[in-house]
Design a protein around this motif. Structure first.
Motif, PDB file in Angstrom:
ATOM      1  N   ILE A  45      -2.742  -3.905  -4.246  1.00 14.80           N
ATOM      2  CA  ILE A  45      -4.017  -3.380  -3.765  1.00 14.80           C
ATOM      3  C   ILE A  45      -3.802  -2.026  -3.096  1.00 14.80           C
ATOM      4  N   LYS A  46      -4.897  -1.279  -3.022  1.00 10.50           N
ATOM      5  CA  LYS A  46      -4.874  -0.013  -2.292  1.00 10.50           C
ATOM      6  C   LYS A  46      -5.840  -0.170  -1.127  1.00 10.50           C
ATOM      7  N   GLN A  47      -5.344   0.126   0.079  1.00 14.18           N
ATOM      8  CA  GLN A  47      -6.160   0.047   1.284  1.00 14.18           C
ATOM      9  C   GLN A  47      -6.088   1.367   2.030  1.00 14.18           C
ATOM     10  N   ARG A  48      -7.213   1.761   2.599  1.00 18.00           N
ATOM     11  CA  ARG A  48      -7.233   2.938   3.452  1.00 18.00           C
ATOM     12  C   ARG A  48      -6.776   2.559   4.854  1.00 18.00           C
ATOM     13  N   VAL A  49      -6.069   3.472   5.484  1.00 15.96           N
ATOM     14  CA  VAL A  49      -5.628   3.312   6.870  1.00 15.96           C
ATOM     15  C   VAL A  49      -6.063   4.573   7.607  1.00 15.96           C
ATOM     16  N   ALA A  50      -6.680   4.397   8.755  1.00 20.76           N
ATOM     17  CA  ALA A  50      -7.209   5.527   9.512  1.00 20.76           C
ATOM     18  C   ALA A  50      -6.109   6.433  10.046  1.00 20.76           C
ATOM     19  N   ARG A  51      -6.422   7.705  10.108  1.00 19.17           N
ATOM     20  CA  ARG A  51      -5.580   8.684  10.791  1.00 19.17           C
ATOM     21  C   ARG A  51      -6.044   8.661  12.250  1.00 19.17           C
ATOM     22  N   ALA A  52      -5.118   8.690  13.170  1.00 23.08           N
ATOM     23  CA  ALA A  52      -5.451   8.607  14.593  1.00 23.08           C
ATOM     24  C   ALA A  52      -6.566   9.586  14.953  1.00 23.08           C
ATOM     25  N   GLY A  53      -7.662   9.040  15.480  1.00 21.27           N
ATOM     26  CA  GLY A  53      -8.776   9.854  15.930  1.00 21.27           C
ATOM     27  C   GLY A  53      -9.660  10.433  14.852  1.00 21.27           C
ATOM     28  N   GLN A  54      -9.404  10.121  13.579  1.00 25.86           N
ATOM     29  CA  GLN A  54     -10.193  10.727  12.506  1.00 25.86           C
ATOM     30  C   GLN A  54     -10.828   9.731  11.550  1.00 25.86           C
ATOM     31  N   GLY A  55     -10.501   8.481  11.640  1.00 23.57           N
ATOM     32  CA  GLY A  55     -11.117   7.494  10.772  1.00 23.57           C
ATOM     33  C   GLY A  55     -10.445   7.359   9.419  1.00 23.57           C
ATOM     34  N   LYS A  56     -10.929   6.382   8.633  1.00 24.61           N
ATOM     35  CA  LYS A  56     -10.315   6.062   7.345  1.00 24.61           C
ATOM     36  C   LYS A  56     -10.572   7.111   6.272  1.00 24.61           C
ATOM     37  N   SER A  57     -11.745   7.755   6.294  1.00 27.92           N
ATOM     38  CA  SER A  57     -12.056   8.686   5.209  1.00 27.92           C
ATOM     39  C   SER A  57     -11.118   9.897   5.208  1.00 27.92           C
ATOM     40  N   ARG A  58     -10.585  10.279   6.356  1.00 23.84           N
ATOM     41  CA  ARG A  58      -9.637  11.391   6.440  1.00 23.84           C
ATOM     42  C   ARG A  58      -8.205  10.882   6.629  1.00 23.84           C
ATOM     43  N   GLY A  59      -8.025   9.620   6.375  1.00 23.42           N
ATOM     44  CA  GLY A  59      -6.742   8.996   6.653  1.00 23.42           C
ATOM     45  C   GLY A  59      -5.811   8.912   5.468  1.00 23.42           C
ATOM     46  N   TYR A  60      -5.183   7.759   5.346  1.00 24.41           N
ATOM     47  CA  TYR A  60      -4.128   7.544   4.366  1.00 24.41           C
ATOM     48  C   TYR A  60      -4.542   6.464   3.379  1.00 24.41           C
ATOM     49  N   ARG A  61      -3.953   6.546   2.213  1.00 28.89           N
ATOM     50  CA  ARG A  61      -4.087   5.493   1.209  1.00 28.89           C
ATOM     51  C   ARG A  61      -2.751   4.768   1.180  1.00 28.89           C
ATOM     52  N   THR A  62      -2.794   3.460   1.235  1.00 28.27           N
ATOM     53  CA  THR A  62      -1.555   2.686   1.204  1.00 28.27           C
ATOM     54  C   THR A  62      -1.575   1.732   0.025  1.00 28.27           C
ATOM     55  N   ILE A  63      -0.395   1.491  -0.523  1.00 25.96           N
ATOM     56  CA  ILE A  63      -0.229   0.509  -1.590  1.00 25.96           C
ATOM     57  C   ILE A  63       0.421  -0.710  -0.953  1.00 25.96           C
ATOM     58  N   ILE A  64      -0.228  -1.856  -1.151  1.00 21.97           N
ATOM     59  CA  ILE A  64       0.229  -3.108  -0.554  1.00 21.97           C
ATOM     60  C   ILE A  64       0.431  -4.135  -1.656  1.00 21.97           C
ATOM     61  N   LEU A  65       1.583  -4.782  -1.639  1.00 24.41           N
ATOM     62  CA  LEU A  65       1.830  -5.929  -2.506  1.00 24.41           C
ATOM     63  C   LEU A  65       1.308  -7.113  -1.701  1.00 24.41           C
ATOM     64  N   PHE A  66       0.280  -7.775  -2.193  1.00 26.16           N
ATOM     65  CA  PHE A  66      -0.479  -8.718  -1.371  1.00 26.16           C
ATOM     66  C   PHE A  66      -0.709 -10.034  -2.086  1.00 26.16           C
ATOM     67  N   ARG A  67      -0.235 -11.099  -1.453  1.00 23.17           N
ATOM     68  CA  ARG A  67      -0.546 -12.444  -1.944  1.00 23.17           C
ATOM     69  C   ARG A  67      -1.308 -13.144  -0.832  1.00 23.17           C
ATOM     70  N   GLU A  68      -2.557 -13.426  -1.104  1.00 23.99           N
ATOM     71  CA  GLU A  68      -3.443 -14.028  -0.109  1.00 23.99           C
ATOM     72  C   GLU A  68      -2.844 -15.309   0.465  1.00 23.99           C
ATOM     73  N   GLY A  69      -2.890 -15.425   1.781  1.00 19.31           N
ATOM     74  CA  GLY A  69      -2.378 -16.602   2.463  1.00 19.31           C
ATOM     75  C   GLY A  69      -0.874 -16.639   2.594  1.00 19.31           C
ATOM     76  N   ASP A  70      -0.178 -15.584   2.173  1.00 17.99           N
ATOM     77  CA  ASP A  70       1.279 -15.606   2.175  1.00 17.99           C
ATOM     78  C   ASP A  70       1.868 -14.359   2.836  1.00 17.99           C
ATOM     79  N   LYS A  71       1.996 -13.281   2.067  1.00 20.84           N
ATOM     80  CA  LYS A  71       2.678 -12.086   2.554  1.00 20.84           C
ATOM     81  C   LYS A  71       1.983 -10.818   2.079  1.00 20.84           C
ATOM     82  N   ALA A  72       2.222  -9.744   2.849  1.00 19.99           N
ATOM     83  CA  ALA A  72       1.752  -8.403   2.471  1.00 19.99           C
ATOM     84  C   ALA A  72       2.897  -7.440   2.721  1.00 19.99           C
TER      85      ALA A  72
END
Length: 130
Positions: A45-72
């Motif tokens: 999955i791709k999730q946005r992460v906020a930049r300090a003081g600027q919010g998610k839209s001006r932040g970072y995009r992260t790639i997460i290997l994600f299994r629900e209920g287990d690990k990320a």
């Protein structure tokens, strides 16, 4: 409870960009609630992460290997202004990585953490709930 990790590359990226672990926990909490910015397939999955003081839209995009209920696993990140998106080839590589990483036993994972390949994100048990 979902356990959260970051690989060595992402750990360096997060330190350089001052991305606090609490922001990573927040991104995973949103994913648990079904608020996923982009499903890339194969437990990636791709999730946005906020930049300090600027919010998610001006932040970072992260790639997460994600299994629900287990690990990320946070494995890659980039600033939106630096890169528009990841390539199809990168997406396929992340899917292969997800297959391997999400299949690790707890013993194998502990060994990789001990060797510095992964770092477990410190979470408040109240923060990450399913």
């Amino acid at each position: 409870m979902v356990r959260i990790f970051k690989n060595a590359w992402f750990g360096r990226f997060a330190r350089k960009e001052n991305i606090d672990d609490s922001l990573l926990c927040e991104a995973v909490q949103r994913a648990i609630k079904g608020q996923i910015d982009a499903h890339l397939g194969g437990c990636v999955i791709k999730q946005r992460v906020a930049r300090a003081g600027q919010g998610k839209s001006r932040g970072y995009r992260t790639i997460i290997l994600f299994r629900e209920g287990d690990k990320a696993f946070f494995v890659y990140g980039f600033a939106k202004g630096e890169k528009a998106n990841i390539s199809r080839n990168e997406t396929e590589q992340f899917k292969k990585m997800a297959s391997n990483v999400l299949g690790l036993s707890n013993t194998q994972l502990q060994e990789l953490v001990a060797k510095g390949h992964f770092e477990e994100v410190k979470t408040d048990a109240q923060e990450i709930q399913e």
